[in-house]
Motif scaffolding. Structure first.
Motif, PDB file in Angstrom:
ATOM      1  N   ILE A  96       0.834  -1.205   0.000  1.00 18.61           N
ATOM      2  CA  ILE A  96       0.000   0.000   0.000  1.00 18.61           C
ATOM      3  C   ILE A  96       0.866   1.253   0.000  1.00 18.61           C
ATOM      4  CG2 ILE A  96      -1.716   1.292   1.317  1.00 18.61           C
ATOM      5  CD1 ILE A  96      -2.846  -1.402   2.222  1.00 18.61           C
ATOM      6  N   ALA A  97       1.987   1.203   0.729  1.00 16.18           N
ATOM      7  CA  ALA A  97       2.889   2.357   0.753  1.00 16.18           C
ATOM      8  C   ALA A  97       3.436   2.649  -0.647  1.00 16.18           C
ATOM      9  CB  ALA A  97       4.035   2.104   1.728  1.00 16.18           C
ATOM     10  N   TYR A  98       3.812   1.599  -1.375  1.00 19.38           N
ATOM     11  CA  TYR A  98       4.309   1.792  -2.741  1.00 19.38           C
ATOM     12  C   TYR A  98       3.195   2.220  -3.696  1.00 19.38           C
ATOM     13  CZ  TYR A  98       8.823  -0.339  -1.595  1.00 19.38           C
ATOM     14  OH  TYR A  98      10.065  -0.607  -1.063  1.00 19.38           O
ATOM     15  N   ALA A  99       1.953   1.899  -3.391  1.00 22.01           N
ATOM     16  CA  ALA A  99       0.841   2.220  -4.278  1.00 22.01           C
ATOM     17  C   ALA A  99       0.348   3.656  -4.129  1.00 22.01           C
ATOM     18  CB  ALA A  99      -0.325   1.257  -4.018  1.00 22.01           C
ATOM     19  N   VAL A 100       0.732   4.336  -3.046  1.00 17.08           N
ATOM     20  CA  VAL A 100       0.291   5.715  -2.814  1.00 17.08           C
ATOM     21  C   VAL A 100       1.261   6.684  -3.488  1.00 17.08           C
ATOM     22  CG1 VAL A 100      -0.128   7.487  -1.071  1.00 17.08           C
ATOM     23  CG2 VAL A 100      -0.822   5.124  -0.635  1.00 17.08           C
ATOM     24  N   ASP A 101       0.745   7.474  -4.415  1.00 16.23           N
ATOM     25  CA  ASP A 101       1.562   8.491  -5.092  1.00 16.23           C
ATOM     26  C   ASP A 101       1.532   9.765  -4.250  1.00 16.23           C
ATOM     27  OD1 ASP A 101       2.875  10.234  -6.727  1.00 16.23           O
ATOM     28  OD2 ASP A 101       1.732   9.728  -8.536  1.00 16.23           O
ATOM     29  N   TYR A 154       6.782   6.014  -5.217  1.00 17.44           N
ATOM     30  CA  TYR A 154       5.633   5.475  -5.953  1.00 17.44           C
ATOM     31  C   TYR A 154       6.088   4.403  -6.929  1.00 17.44           C
ATOM     32  CZ  TYR A 154       1.481   5.475  -8.951  1.00 17.44           C
ATOM     33  OH  TYR A 154       0.380   5.111  -9.677  1.00 17.44           O
ATOM     34  N   ASP A 155       5.597   3.179  -6.729  1.00 15.90           N
ATOM     35  CA  ASP A 155       6.011   2.049  -7.547  1.00 15.90           C
ATOM     36  C   ASP A 155       4.854   1.043  -7.610  1.00 15.90           C
ATOM     37  OD1 ASP A 155       7.220  -0.090  -8.810  1.00 15.90           O
ATOM     38  OD2 ASP A 155       9.102   0.070  -7.671  1.00 15.90           O
ATOM     39  N   PRO A 156       3.848   1.284  -8.493  1.00 10.07           N
ATOM     40  CA  PRO A 156       2.672   0.398  -8.544  1.00 10.07           C
ATOM     41  C   PRO A 156       3.011  -1.032  -8.949  1.00 10.07           C
ATOM     42  CG  PRO A 156       2.643   2.013 -10.335  1.00 10.07           C
ATOM     43  CD  PRO A 156       3.719   2.424  -9.403  1.00 10.07           C
ATOM     44  N   ALA A 157       4.062  -1.216  -9.759  1.00 13.08           N
ATOM     45  CA  ALA A 157       4.428  -2.575 -10.158  1.00 13.08           C
ATOM     46  C   ALA A 157       4.919  -3.380  -8.954  1.00 13.08           C
ATOM     47  CB  ALA A 157       5.504  -2.530 -11.245  1.00 13.08           C
ATOM     48  N   ARG A 158       5.728  -2.722  -8.123  1.00 10.19           N
ATOM     49  CA  ARG A 158       6.223  -3.410  -6.930  1.00 10.19           C
ATOM     50  C   ARG A 158       5.084  -3.679  -5.957  1.00 10.19           C
ATOM     51  NH1 ARG A 158      11.607  -1.714  -3.445  1.00 10.19           N
ATOM     52  NH2 ARG A 158      11.665  -3.598  -2.139  1.00 10.19           N
TER      53      ARG A 158
END
Length: 375
Positions: A305-310, A348-352
């Motif tokens: 979730i942290a990586y998904a938040v821009d 921000y890294d939605p793929a990860r």
């Protein structure tokens, strides 16, 4: 590890360039009591500060509004044990000296021998001991005394403060935050949260409250004589309610010295008029935190979730030009408590984020919605 995202919002404060105030050394960013001391050429002038919100309550510890600017105004009237120097380092306040014991479980303090309350009564170690005990019974919103084990009065101006366990930061924290109360005023007050008469504002600070108009949101503070830290810089301080546009106009005509808060969209106007504008972190943060139970008990889910938040996109949408991204750790750059070890930035890294969720058994439907296994 709990994830915390922080946004630090700078605060804008404008002042007429001719005033030449050193604004950076204040508690809660702005005009600290140390800034208002010891500048002899300005001794007889008055300082006019505008406040767009107006009434901040009686400037007494338990009844002022529960925000930083009200605490700041009150700090002109009530001394703390420890103050700050121009660089923000601990400096003598009501306490002339303080010494930490070798085991870290006590502090010996020597008070300023010539400190007086605004009604002329001498300030003594008994007042400090009373304050600490009183605040244990009536907690103060800007400082907790829960870490204290007791206090001993060793003389008129000497005392020893015991703490429950050795800790750092007591001088910069509790000793610098707690306003010392006059025992002869507060001893008979059973509910300080309802004590809002003029006597409640009798402190030992460099300024005394001379007038307060609640309806107009206006205060007049007058310099006290023979303050132990030196002569106050201004003979009077006026705090008046005034919106930003009116305040900028009044500053242009020399009627106003300081605008306590300048909205970001007024910044070009202030700079174009030749006013000095100070910015400083407000340390007001927006955080996203996670429980460690239920669907969030798996660390990788929290990380996903942290990586998904821009956060950069949120920042530009909600606070364009007036905030900056903070680090994800608890302490921020510039804090002496911050570890030198690098912490994950969670860019921000939605793929990860997708890979982490899939690895923990989450699934994604055709519409892009995620759900936990069995959820």
């Amino acid at each position: 590890m709990s994830l915390v995202h922080r946004f630090v919002h700078p605060r804008f404060l404008a002042h007429a360039a001719a005033v030449g105030l050193a604004l950076g050394a204040a508690q809660y960013s702005g005009l600290g009591a140390d800034t208002l001391m010891a500048a002899e050429p300005d001794r007889q002038r008055q300082l006019v500060i505008t406040d767009s919100k107006g009434d901040r309550g009686m400037l007494a510890p338990y009844v002022h509004r529960k925000n930083g600017i009200a605490y700041l105004y009150t700090s002109y009237i009530f001394d703390t044990l420890v103050s700050q120097d121009a660089d923000g380092n601990p400096a003598p306040g009501l306490a002339r000296t303080w010494t930490r014991s070798e085991d870290g479980l006590s502090y010996d303090l020597e008070l300023q021998p010539d400190a007086k309350w605004h009604d002329g009564t001498p300030v003594t170690a008994d007042d400090v001991a009373f304050t600490l005990r009183y605040m244990a019974e009536h907690p103060y919103v800007f400082g907790s005394v829960k870490s204290l084990a007791g206090v001993e009065v060793a003389g008129a101006h000497d005392l020893r403060i015991h703490i429950k366990r050795a800790q750092y930061g007591l001088v910069e924290g509790l000793f610098s935050a707690i306003p010392i109360l006059p025992r002869h005023i507060y001893e008979g007050v059973e509910d300080p949260f309802r004590f809002a008469t003029s006597d409640a504002a009798i402190g030992s600070g460099p300024y005394r409250l001379a007038a307060y108009d609640k309806a107009q949101g206006r205060y007049r503070l007058e310099a006290t004589e023979n303050h132990p830290l030196g002569r106050p810089r201004f003979a009077q301080i006026w705090i008046v309610k005034m919106g930003p546009d009116a305040a900028l106009q009044a500053m242009s005509t020399g009627e106003v010295d300081v605008i306590s808060y300048l909205p970001p969209d007024r910044l070009p106007e202030a700079l174009g008029a030749g006013f000095a504008v100070e910015t400083s972190p407000s340390d007001h943060v927006l955080r996203l935190g996670f429980n460690h139970r239920g669907q969030f008990q798996t660390k990788e889910v929290r990380q996903a979730i942290a990586y998904a938040v821009d956060r950069s996109a949120l920042l530009e949408t909600a606070f364009p030009g007036v905030a900056e991204l903070a680090e994800t750790g608890y302490f921020q750059p510039g804090s002496k408590w911050k570890s030198e070890d690098a912490t994950e930035s969670y860019t921000y890294d939605p793929a990860r984020a997708r890979d982490l969720l899939l690895a923990t058994g989450w699934t994604q439907d055709s519409a892009g919605r995620w759900q936990a296994q069995g959820g």
